[in-house]
Design a protein around this motif. Structure first.
Motif, PDB file in Angstrom:
ATOM      1  N   PRO A 201      49.815  34.871  53.146  1.00  0.00           N
ATOM      2  CA  PRO A 201      48.947  33.734  53.993  1.00  0.00           C
ATOM      3  C   PRO A 201      47.676  34.030  54.836  1.00  0.00           C
ATOM      4  N   LEU A 202      46.693  33.906  54.315  1.00  0.00           N
ATOM      5  CA  LEU A 202      45.448  34.401  55.160  1.00  0.00           C
ATOM      6  C   LEU A 202      45.047  33.279  55.969  1.00  0.00           C
ATOM      7  N   ARG A 203      44.281  33.306  57.064  1.00  0.00           N
ATOM      8  CA  ARG A 203      43.639  32.345  57.698  1.00  0.00           C
ATOM      9  C   ARG A 203      42.278  32.141  56.758  1.00  0.00           C
ATOM     10  N   ARG A 204      41.689  30.921  56.638  1.00  0.00           N
ATOM     11  CA  ARG A 204      40.712  30.764  55.862  1.00  0.00           C
ATOM     12  C   ARG A 204      39.457  31.456  56.264  1.00  0.00           C
ATOM     13  N   GLU A 205      39.296  31.505  57.527  1.00  0.00           N
ATOM     14  CA  GLU A 205      38.009  32.131  58.176  1.00  0.00           C
ATOM     15  C   GLU A 205      38.246  33.771  57.843  1.00  0.00           C
ATOM     16  N   SER A 206      39.496  34.161  57.736  1.00  0.00           N
ATOM     17  CA  SER A 206      39.575  35.767  57.354  1.00  0.00           C
ATOM     18  C   SER A 206      39.853  36.131  56.040  1.00  0.00           C
ATOM     19  N   GLN A 207      39.458  35.213  55.303  1.00  0.00           N
ATOM     20  CA  GLN A 207      39.936  35.276  53.704  1.00  0.00           C
ATOM     21  C   GLN A 207      38.959  36.445  53.092  1.00  0.00           C
ATOM     22  N   ARG A 208      37.846  36.665  53.565  1.00  0.00           N
ATOM     23  CA  ARG A 208      36.870  37.704  52.854  1.00  0.00           C
ATOM     24  C   ARG A 208      37.389  39.124  53.375  1.00  0.00           C
ATOM     25  N   GLN A 209      38.299  39.104  54.345  1.00  0.00           N
ATOM     26  CA  GLN A 209      38.595  40.470  54.883  1.00  0.00           C
ATOM     27  C   GLN A 209      39.771  41.137  54.213  1.00  0.00           C
ATOM     28  N   VAL A 210      40.287  40.320  53.066  1.00  0.00           N
ATOM     29  CA  VAL A 210      41.285  40.933  52.248  1.00  0.00           C
ATOM     30  C   VAL A 210      40.969  40.409  50.861  1.00  0.00           C
ATOM     31  N   PRO A 211      39.941  41.306  50.005  1.00  0.00           N
ATOM     32  CA  PRO A 211      39.722  40.868  48.667  1.00  0.00           C
ATOM     33  C   PRO A 211      40.909  40.325  47.960  1.00  0.00           C
ATOM     34  N   GLY A 212      40.790  39.402  47.041  1.00  0.00           N
ATOM     35  CA  GLY A 212      41.983  39.318  46.157  1.00  0.00           C
ATOM     36  C   GLY A 212      41.858  37.910  45.416  1.00  0.00           C
ATOM     37  N   VAL A 213      42.798  37.302  44.672  1.00  0.00           N
ATOM     38  CA  VAL A 213      42.756  36.156  44.107  1.00  0.00           C
ATOM     39  C   VAL A 213      43.490  35.011  44.935  1.00  0.00           C
TER      40      VAL A 213
END
Length: 788
Positions: A201-213
């Protein structure tokens, strides 16, 4: 067996469905419940006897194994139908079948092993255990409904690989969460599963820090569930293995479903057989609940119900006796009496109990009840008025009776409630009488209720009919619901009207308007009821007196038998003692002969003394028979005049006895009979056969000359407390041997035995006098007794 009687079928009018519902509640599972609710009466005496025998066996089984039932199986026919068309059964369906196989097997084995029902056990033995199918299901499905790893080698391999890949993913994601947690990019420091794939579960604003689907978003949209790219391949491998495992599971289930298809007929047969057997046990349970009995089945148009109870009234039912038939002398029974007095209940009881018996149910009645198997039962009961069919109450009743007149025969039963009612009383009564006459002329059994006086006259005056009445208490103006055959009852309409609140003036006016003939009839019926009640009370008192007399007679017979047994036991003991004495005397005689042959005179004298001693000590004591010319004539004498010393004849004894003492003011006597002392009540003395020494000399029978040789007894070793018993025993022997005296050797010692002996001799009925022995005989250590 049942036929429609107008718009309402007879079984419904008689409330058979309610009884079948009670039967269904006694069933163990759905198969037998369905059979119970669809149960129909059998149409032949042979079939009814078979059903009744089954129920009797069920009652015997339940007495030994209470609560036995086929419980657990669910409806399996839909599952079997799917298997028959080639469908792949799921785990739940297979587990359901496995449970049914086990339930049927346990049920059949319990019936076979109970030992109380040979026919049910034989039928239970036909239940197929289907062990091969049961084992196959157990190898594939566990108790929780999951396919086992061992269901196939391929499935075991795939599941092992799945566990490895899952462990790899959980390890990798665990490390990823541990690394990203401190960075504040995770909504929660966990990993989870979305769509079968592991994600974080990633925060929406930190989503780009973990590449994935991205596989999902939270409801608020603040959290994205992301599968990191470096975990995609491992997730793909896990998903591929899981897909392969599901395909293998389906293949295993398809193979097992084919096994079920092959055994579908056997499973269905087990279901039907277990349902039928469980229904039989349910009939037994209902019989026990209703305290019912097996009725007799007769192949003639008659019945005799004893203490019959309506099964739906439970504890409120009042037992009634009702009978009908050629053997009873009538084919029609016309029940009369007050409203709400139980006429309709009696009518329904007759019809319902016949339907129950034909269904194989035992009857809530007394033993000895008899029913027949009617080919048709017509029941015209209740208000069948129909507005839609433009039928009045009278018209609906007539339509029902017309149907009965068309089809009833000599093996039919017609039940008609308030026959002929709903129209002019005179015409209704005449029509009712004509209908009953027509039906009874065919041999049809008829039970009807009525308030019509003219119909009561008909039932009294016609040979094929009989009246009955429900009992009514004129004091309380309440019905008692009991049925009395042979008596016509009054309707008590005016009494009931008064109780219901109709003004007395109105009731009096109505009473004055009743024809004198009707009043005379009511008075006659009242007199008949009163006479019947008085007769019933007299019979009850006579029955009670008879039972009391029988009880007293039985007690007397038991007492006589017990006394006879004691006498025979004592006689056997004395005979055995006589045989022993005879053998001893024969042995002594042989010894004496040998001693005499050898010239040893002292030995001969010693043997003679030993013989006399053994004779004196012989246990068999019986009074010597009197010569024929001196035997007193048997005469009856008042028992109160019996005194010590008298010879008496006793109930249950072949020997006469002698009275030793009188007790309880003459209510009991101490008597010696054949050497046996016993207390007997005064009633046990039949007659006095000879007077004792204290009777007048002129009435005393002559005695056999006495033996002058004293009877010597050594009491050494006897406890003082037992001295009286020993003294009495030897005095009795001396009297029987016609000895005039007895020498009691008790020794000096402490003097306790001497005092006990002499204290017992004081006022003894057999003792004339006693004194200390002479010095040459032992002095104070001896007591010499002179006998009467």
């Amino acid at each position: 067996m049942t036929e429609p009687a107008g718009p309402v079928p007879s079984a419904v009018a008689l409330e058979l469905p309610a009884v079948l519902s009670a039967l269904a509640e006694c069933c163990g599972f759905g198969g037998s419940v369905a059979l119970a609710l669809a149960l129909e009466p059998a149409g032949s005496a042979v079939d009814v006897e078979r059903l009744q025998e089954e129920t009797a066996e069920a009652v015997a089984v339940l007495a030994k194994v209470p609560g036995l039932a086929c419980s657990g199986p669910e409806e399996i026919e839909p599952v079997l139908e799917r298997a028959r068309i080639g469908a792949v059964l799921d785990q739940a369906e297979l587990l359901q079948l496995r449970g049914s196989i086990s339930a049927f097997h346990r049920f059949g084995r319990a019936l076979a092993e109970c030992g109380q029902a040979p026919d049910l056990a034989r039928r239970a033995g036909r239940i197929d255990p289907l062990q091969s199918l049961a084992g196959a299901i157990d190898r594939v499905i566990d108790q929780h409904g999951r396919v086992r790893d061992q269901a196939s080698d391929e499935l075991a391999s795939l599941r092992a690989q799945i566990r490895v890949r899952r462990a790899d993913l959980e390890t990798g994601f665990g490390k990823l969460v541990a690394r990203l947690g401190p960075q504040g990019v995770l909504s929660e420091a966990i990993f989870t599963v979305r769509g079968g794939r592991y994600v974080i579960p990633l925060r929406r604003e930190s989503q780009r820090q973990v590449p994935g689907v991205v596989h999902d978003l939270s409801a608020s949209g603040a959290t994205a569930y992301v599968e990191p790219l470096d975990m995609v391949e491992t997730n793909n491998q896990l998903r591929s293995l899981q897909s392969g495992a599901r395909s293998e599971e389906r293949r295993v289930l398809a193979r097992l479903s084919e096994r079920v298809r092959e055994s579908a007929d056997a499973l269905a047969a087990n279901w039907r057989l277990a349902s039928a057997l469980d229904l039989i046990l349910a009939r037994g349970k209902l019989a026990l609940l209703q305290q019912a009995v097996r009725p007799g089945i007769v192949d003639s148009n008659r019945f005799d119900l004893k203490a019959a109870r309506h099964p739906l009234l439970r504890d409120e039912a009042v037992p009634i006796d009702v009978r009908l038939g050629e053997r009873e002398g009538f084919r029609a029974l016309v029940i009369t009496g007050s409203n709400a007095g139980g006429k309709t209940v009696a009518l329904k009881t007759v019809g319902l109990l016949h339907l129950m018996a034909a269904c194989g149910l035992q009857l809530p009645a007394a033993p000895g009840s008899v029913v027949t198997v009617f080919d048709r039962v017509f029941a015209d009961i209740g208000d069948q008025q129909s507005i839609t069919q433009n039928l009045s109450t009278f018209s609906s009743h007539m339509r029902s009776l017309a149907d009965a007149l068309r089809r009833a025969g000599p093996r039919s039963l017609v039940l008609a409630d308030e026959i002929g009612a709903g129209t002019d009383p005179a015409e209704g009564a005449a029509l009712a009488a004509a209908i009953i006459d027509e039906l009874t002329g065919r041999g049809t059994a008829v039970v009807a209720t009525t308030h019509f006086g003219d119909l009561k006259h008909y039932a009294i005056s016609h040979a094929r009919s009989q009246t009955a009445s429900v009992e009514f208490d004129p004091e309380t103006l309440l019905p008692k619901y009991r049925l009395h055959i042979g008596v016509a009852g009054s309707s008590h309409a005016l009494e009931i009207a008064r109780r219901s609140g109709i003004p007395a003036s109105v009731c009096d006016r109505a009473s004055s308007g009743i024809a004198s003939e009707q009043r005379d009839l009511d008075a006659l019926l009242s007199d008949m009821r009163r006479q019947r009640e008085e007769s019933a009370m007299a019979r009850s008192e006579a029955d009670a007196a008879r039972r009391e007399a029988q009880s007293q007679l039985a007690g007397t017979e038991r007492e006589i038998a017990e006394r006879q047994r004691r006498f025979e036991d004592e006689l056997s003991r004395q005979r055995a003692a006589s045989r022993r004495l005879l053998r001893e005397m024969e042995a002594l005689a042989r010894r004496q002969a040998r001693a005499a042959a050898g010239g040893n005179l002292e030995s001969v004298r010693g043997i003679a003394r030993e013989a006399r001693r053994r004779q004196a000590e012989h246990d068999e004591v019986s009074a010597p028979a009197q010569p024929a010319d001196s035997t007193p004539r048997l005469r009856r004498a008042p028992r109160a005049s019996a005194k010590p010393g008298d010879r008496v004849e006793l109930v249950g004894h072949q020997q006469s006895g002698r009275i030793l003492s009188v007790h309880r003011g003459g209510a009991e006597f101490l008597v010696v009979v054949g050497g046996l002392r016993q207390r007997v009540p005064a009633d046990a003395i039949l007659r006095v056969t000879g007077r004792g020494p204290d009777a007048p000399t002129s009435r005393r029978p002559p005695r056999t000359p006495t033996n002058p040789v004293p009877y010597r007894v050594d009491l050494h070793g006897v406890f003082p407390d037992n001295a009286g018993v020993e003294v009495d025993r030897h005095l009795d022997r001396a009297i029987a041997m016609n000895r005039r005296s007895v020498v009691l050797v008790h020794g000096l010692g402490s003097g306790a035995l001497r005092d006990a002996v002499r204290g017992h001799l004081r006022n003894h009925p057999l003792v004339k006098d006693y004194a200390m022995g002479p010095p040459s005989e032992g002095g104070d250590g001896v007591t010499v007794v002179d006998l009467r």
